[in-house]
Design an enzyme around this catalytic site. Structure first.
Site, PDB file in Angstrom:
ATOM      1  N   SER A   1      49.859   5.247  43.821  1.00 17.32           N
ATOM      2  CA  SER A   1      51.164   5.889  43.873  1.00 17.32           C
ATOM      3  C   SER A   1      51.096   7.410  43.847  1.00 17.32           C
ATOM      4  O   SER A   1      52.107   8.085  44.069  1.00 17.32           O
ATOM      5  CB  SER A   1      52.018   5.397  42.702  1.00 17.32           C
ATOM      6  OG  SER A   1      51.426   5.742  41.454  1.00 17.32           O
TER       7      SER A   1
ATOM      8  N   LYS B   1      52.053  15.324  39.424  1.00 18.76           N
ATOM      9  CA  LYS B   1      52.791  14.146  39.891  1.00 18.76           C
ATOM     10  C   LYS B   1      54.172  14.101  39.239  1.00 18.76           C
ATOM     11  O   LYS B   1      54.325  14.407  38.049  1.00 18.76           O
ATOM     12  CB  LYS B   1      51.995  12.879  39.576  1.00 18.76           C
ATOM     13  CG  LYS B   1      52.583  11.602  40.154  1.00 18.76           C
ATOM     14  CD  LYS B   1      51.650  10.421  39.878  1.00 18.76           C
ATOM     15  CE  LYS B   1      52.185   9.112  40.401  1.00 18.76           C
ATOM     16  NZ  LYS B   1      51.256   7.974  40.138  1.00 18.76           N
TER      17      LYS B   1
ATOM     18  N   SER C   1      46.081   4.061  41.159  1.00 21.63           N
ATOM     19  CA  SER C   1      46.982   5.052  41.750  1.00 21.63           C
ATOM     20  C   SER C   1      46.444   6.469  41.794  1.00 21.63           C
ATOM     21  O   SER C   1      47.028   7.328  42.452  1.00 21.63           O
ATOM     22  CB  SER C   1      48.334   5.039  41.023  1.00 21.63           C
ATOM     23  OG  SER C   1      49.044   3.862  41.337  1.00 21.63           O
TER      24      SER C   1
END
Length: 490
Positions: free
Chosen positions: A159, A84, A183
């Site tokens: 996210s 990420k 997330s």
């Protein structure tokens, strides 16, 4: 076996193939890069912000050289992993999903990235995310939306949407996400993969672009529970850059997936978690409970207190902590940086939330007394509620999200069977309590809606019981085997 079939194999299977000499790490990198060219990019799934082709080949070739010399770096030797884009990488930019950091190259790797490399992982690239990890859609205004591999017109969740979509679509062997209020678990559930949120402190966070000291965790997103166990075994442990990280010994999670669900006791907290729910999610959940009963699990309904006040208490904590933490990240660009000077560079949803915390909107910031009440009183009451609900039980069971993936563009409101509901508040509703309390939770594929949208089953356990959590998730996964690879379009 075709190259596309290889791309969807588990990390455990890929590792075995490398060990048997059936494939090289460079071969795997080529397979994933080819699929990224076919299926990713702005018009495709859009799971990546940065792909490091040159660096990945270099790392893979080094892994192959070491393997020929019978030198194995670790559990992830030669496996291409996506990270990420809010975790620092010294050889790739770290954007946080924002143009503010579009050219930012950190001076060192995040602790987790360093541990992945030490275990032999090949870092394939950095994945798309909701800007600054401040949302649940990954409809990024700067880098474009990440699309759900099962339906390109739907969100991948957030996210960590890019990490989940890349894993589901076979654009990497596995991925790393971060979880502040769901997330990791939300996008994993919406993309039919496994997402693990460890106990707060289980994984060191040095080099993370923080939102909340109290809530941020780093966890794996993978195609199988075993793969999540492998990654957690590598990334868990003490981190000198993270004072909240634990020095407790790290179990061999990959060896703990034994036993079955016979005799395991589970609580189902009906009230809060079932007040807002899609009928198809409810149906898949009830089918999952029946399967667990068939496997010998004991299901009991429990009362989980204080969840009704969790949402706003949890938001108070994040909103109060994030301004300091984000300004600290901005100081990597400018030692004198203040958030106000960057607000106009943010997307509208993130700008609105952060402007309030700097007194730049009518709603105003979270008062100090309210932050402390949320942190010290409300949070502790929620923890006490979890302790009571888990007393004498191995875990809690609940749907990961109240509804399947929403259409792209419905950032503010979405439809829940004819009723308009808040997209953000609805999707993170079932995941947020575990984040506020700091408890571990895992989502595993539970089934699909009538239109083929994935639906996840969430299991929660006590702090530091990731070994038990992974074992229970693995037992359910192996019994139902519902996950199927998405049909992608090039």
């Amino acid at each position: 076996m075709t190259r596309d079939e290889v791309a969807d194999l588990s990390m455990q299977e890929l590792s075995q193939m490398i060990g048997q000499g059936d494939i090289t790490s460079r071969d795997l990198v080529e397979i994933y890069l080819e699929r990224i060219r076919r299926f990713d990019g702005p018009r495709g799934i859009n799971a990546y912000i940065t792909v490091d082709q040159e660096g990945a080949f270099k790392q893979a070739e080094e892994c192959d050289r070491l393997y020929r010399e019978r030198k194995i770096k670790g559990l992830l030797h030669g496996l291409p992993i996506a990270v990420k884009d809010n975790l620092d990488t010294v050889d790739m930019r770290t954007t946080g999903g924002s143009t503010i950091f579009a050219s930012w190259r950190p001076p060192q790797d995040a602790h987790v990235v360093w541990k992945l490399k030490e275990a032999g992982a090949v870092i394939l690239g950095k994945t798309n995310m909701h800007e600054l990890a401040f949302g649940i859609t990954t409809n990024n205004p700067h880098y474009g939306p990440t699309r759900n591999p099962y339906d390109y017109s739907r969100i991948a969740g957030g996210s960590s949407g890019g990490s989940a979509a890349a894993t589901a679509a076979g654009l990497c062997a596995g991925a790393i996400g971060t979880d502040t209020g769901g997330s990791v678990r939300i996008p994993a559930a919406l993309c039919s993969v496994v997402g693990l949120k460890p106990t707060l402190g289980r994984v060191g966070r040095g080099g993370l672009m923080y939102l909340s000291f109290t809530r941020d965790v780093i966890g794996p997103i993978t195609r199988t529970v075993m793969d999540s166990a492998m990654i957690l075994e590598v990334i868990a442990g003490r981190d000198l850059r993270d004072p909240e990280s634990s020095s407790l010994p790290v179990p061999r999670y990959s060896a703990s997936l034994k036993g079955d669900l016979k005799g395991k006791r589970f609580g189902v907290p009906r009230g809060y978690f079932f007040e807002v729910i899609h009928t198809e999610v409810q149906s898949v959940f009830e089918e999952s409970l029946e399967k667990i009963r068939d496997l010998g699990g004991i299901i009991e309904e429990v009362n989980l207190e204080w969840t009704d006040s969790d949402t706003f208490s949890g938001l108070n904590i994040v909103l109060a902590e994030c301004v300091y933490l984000l300004e600290n990240s901005l100081k990597s660009l400018d030692p004198q940086a203040v958030l106000e000077n960057y607000l106009d560079q943010l997307g509208p949803d993130v700008r609105s939330a952060l402007a309030a915390q700097k007194g730049s909107s009518e709603s105003g910031p979270v008062p100090g007394y309210l932050y402390l009440k949320s942190l010290r009183e409300d949070r502790n009451r929620l923890i006490a509620g979890f302790e009571q609900a888990l007393n004498g039980r191995d875990g809690l069971l609940l749907p990961t999200t109240p509804l399947p993936a929403a259409p792209l563009g419905e950032d503010d409101e979405t439809d829940l069977q004819g009723k308009k509901v808040s997209t953000f508040l609805t999707f993170f509703r079932n995941c947020d309590p575990a984040s506020v309390a700091g408890y571990p939770a895992i989502t595993v594929p539970g089934g699909y809606s009538e239109t083929g949208l994935p639906i996840g089953l969430q299991i929660m356990a006590r702090p530091w019981e990731e070994d038990k959590l992974l074992s229970m998730g693995h037992s359910f996964e192996q019994a139902v085997k519902v996950r199927k690879a998405p049909m992608l379009r090039g």
